[in-house]
Design a protein around this motif. Structure first.
Motif, PDB file in Angstrom:
ATOM      1  N   TYR A   2      -5.787   5.542  -3.159  1.00  0.00           N
ATOM      2  CA  TYR A   2      -4.345   5.481  -3.419  1.00  0.00           C
ATOM      3  C   TYR A   2      -3.802   4.103  -3.067  1.00  0.00           C
ATOM      4  O   TYR A   2      -3.050   3.494  -3.836  1.00  0.00           O
ATOM      5  N   GLY A   3      -4.195   3.605  -1.880  1.00  0.00           N
ATOM      6  CA  GLY A   3      -3.737   2.285  -1.478  1.00  0.00           C
ATOM      7  C   GLY A   3      -4.142   1.213  -2.474  1.00  0.00           C
ATOM      8  O   GLY A   3      -3.343   0.358  -2.865  1.00  0.00           O
ATOM      9  N   MET A  18       0.799  -1.226   0.000  1.00  0.00           N
ATOM     10  CA  MET A  18       0.000   0.000   0.000  1.00  0.00           C
ATOM     11  C   MET A  18       0.832   1.277   0.000  1.00  0.00           C
ATOM     12  O   MET A  18       0.296   2.369  -0.168  1.00  0.00           O
ATOM     13  N   ARG A  19       2.154   1.178   0.182  1.00  0.00           N
ATOM     14  CA  ARG A  19       3.043   2.351   0.185  1.00  0.00           C
ATOM     15  C   ARG A  19       2.584   3.423   1.194  1.00  0.00           C
ATOM     16  O   ARG A  19       2.142   4.515   0.803  1.00  0.00           O
ATOM     17  N   ALA A  61      -7.555  -8.975  -4.344  1.00  0.00           N
ATOM     18  CA  ALA A  61      -8.731  -8.766  -3.498  1.00  0.00           C
ATOM     19  C   ALA A  61      -8.564  -7.514  -2.647  1.00  0.00           C
ATOM     20  O   ALA A  61      -9.505  -6.720  -2.508  1.00  0.00           O
ATOM     21  N   LEU A  62      -7.364  -7.320  -2.088  1.00  0.00           N
ATOM     22  CA  LEU A  62      -7.112  -6.121  -1.283  1.00  0.00           C
ATOM     23  C   LEU A  62      -7.257  -4.861  -2.132  1.00  0.00           C
ATOM     24  O   LEU A  62      -7.889  -3.883  -1.711  1.00  0.00           O
ATOM     25  N   GLY A  63      -6.682  -4.894  -3.333  1.00  0.00           N
ATOM     26  CA  GLY A  63      -6.768  -3.723  -4.206  1.00  0.00           C
ATOM     27  C   GLY A  63      -8.198  -3.354  -4.548  1.00  0.00           C
ATOM     28  O   GLY A  63      -8.588  -2.181  -4.491  1.00  0.00           O
ATOM     29  N   VAL A  64      -8.993  -4.358  -4.898  1.00  0.00           N
ATOM     30  CA  VAL A  64     -10.398  -4.119  -5.273  1.00  0.00           C
ATOM     31  C   VAL A  64     -11.186  -3.576  -4.076  1.00  0.00           C
ATOM     32  O   VAL A  64     -11.970  -2.620  -4.207  1.00  0.00           O
ATOM     33  N   VAL A  65     -10.978  -4.165  -2.905  1.00  0.00           N
ATOM     34  CA  VAL A  65     -11.699  -3.720  -1.707  1.00  0.00           C
ATOM     35  C   VAL A  65     -11.338  -2.274  -1.359  1.00  0.00           C
ATOM     36  O   VAL A  65     -12.215  -1.454  -1.042  1.00  0.00           O
ATOM     37  N   LEU A  66     -10.057  -1.947  -1.451  1.00  0.00           N
ATOM     38  CA  LEU A  66      -9.629  -0.582  -1.128  1.00  0.00           C
ATOM     39  C   LEU A  66     -10.209   0.433  -2.113  1.00  0.00           C
ATOM     40  O   LEU A  66     -10.696   1.505  -1.708  1.00  0.00           O
TER      41      LEU A  66
END
Length: 293
Positions: free
Chosen positions: A54-55, A11-12, A90-95
């Motif tokens: 952004y994340g 997520m930087r 999955a994390l990217g889509v949820v964020l």
């Protein structure tokens, strides 16, 4: 714990702090903080929205770049095997979905801007990243829209000051141009072009601050911004190798906080400008723990 740290690396965090600075600057430009009895839940929702957007964008970047990173950056969470690709996706889509949903809770305009940011981020990650023109342009558009996302807390102000979004587009395009030489080294003409674009962006913020009658306040932040980005870029120009270019890119990204402080000062919100500046030590600290580029 290692997995949690791996997700955070995706997520930087240091970069996310600069995105929060965009939102605070946009809200300051809108005049929201000058209104009596302002509802502070709305700025908080926009801050959380940009964290999601952004994340999610940078997580999807690593998802799409997993095969390339396996060759160039095998230590990253996905190619190292710490985070499976499916979990990263999955994390990217949820964020991204959370970022859009939170924005719609503020205003319809904010929600629409968030949708466009999410789409632009994914298009950049999947198709445009390595294109010499479309890559810098799309990444710049994401940042310009992020400033407008803050402005959209008062929709009418987002329309009035929408032209300000061109300055982050120019600035981020310059950083993205430089970053394309981060792994294998860069070209001096590209860095000279980036220097010119940096100067244009700084001149733009200064010009707006003078129009607003707040030039003396904004120029302090602009000077520190210039020092922070031009010195490492000069070093990269003298020695156009990957590590030096990486330092120039890192400085350019983190210096967004100073640009945003300049925006707040340009519109007379000096107290907000100082709050934004306080984000810089936090971002620098996180940059020592988590990669920026």
């Amino acid at each position: 714990m290692k997995k949690i740290i791996g997700f955070l690396r995706l997520m930087r965090p240091a970069n996310i702090v600069t995105a929060v600075a965009d939102i605070l600057a946009g809200i300051a430009i809108s005049g929201f903080f000058f209104q009596p009895h302002s509802d502070l839940s709305r700025p908080l929702l926009l801050v959380l929205s940009t964290i999601g957007l952004y994340g999610g964008g940078v997580v999807m970047n690593d998802f799409f770049d997993a095969d390339l990173d396996a060759v160039e950056r095998p230590e990253r969470p996905i190619p190292s095997g710490l985070i499976p690709k499916a979990q990263a996706a999955a994390l990217g889509v949820v964020l991204l979905a959370a970022g859009v949903g939170l924005a719609f809770r503020v205003t319809i305009v904010a929600g629409v801007i968030a949708v466009v940011i999410a789409i632009a981020a994914v298009v950049y990650d999947r198709w445009a990243k390595h294109h010499p023109f479309m890559g810098p342009l799309l990444m710049g558009i994401c940042r310009g829209l992020n400033l407008l996302l803050g402005l959209s807390i008062i929709p009418s102000q987002a329309e009035v000051y929408s032209f300000l979004g061109i300055i982050p587009v120019i600035y981020i395009a310059a950083i993205t141009m430089i970053s394309q030489g981060e792994v294998y080294g860069g070209r001096r003409p590209v860095m000279v072009g980036a220097m010119v674009l940096y100067g244009v962006a700084m001149a733009g913020v200064l010009y707006v601050s003078l129009l607003q009658g707040n030039g003396p306040f904004a120029i302090v932040f602009i000077l520190f911004w210039a020092i922070m980005v031009f010195l490492p870029l000069r070093n990269a120009w003298l020695k156009p190798e990957g590590p030096m270019i990486g330092k120039a890119v890192k400085a350019g990204v983190l210096a967004l906080i100073l640009m945003n402080a300049g925006w707040a000062a340009a519109f007379g919100a000096l107290n907000v400008a100082l709050i934004i500046v306080l984000l810089l030590p936090l971002s620098l600290m996180l940059a020592k723990i988590f990669a920026v580029t």
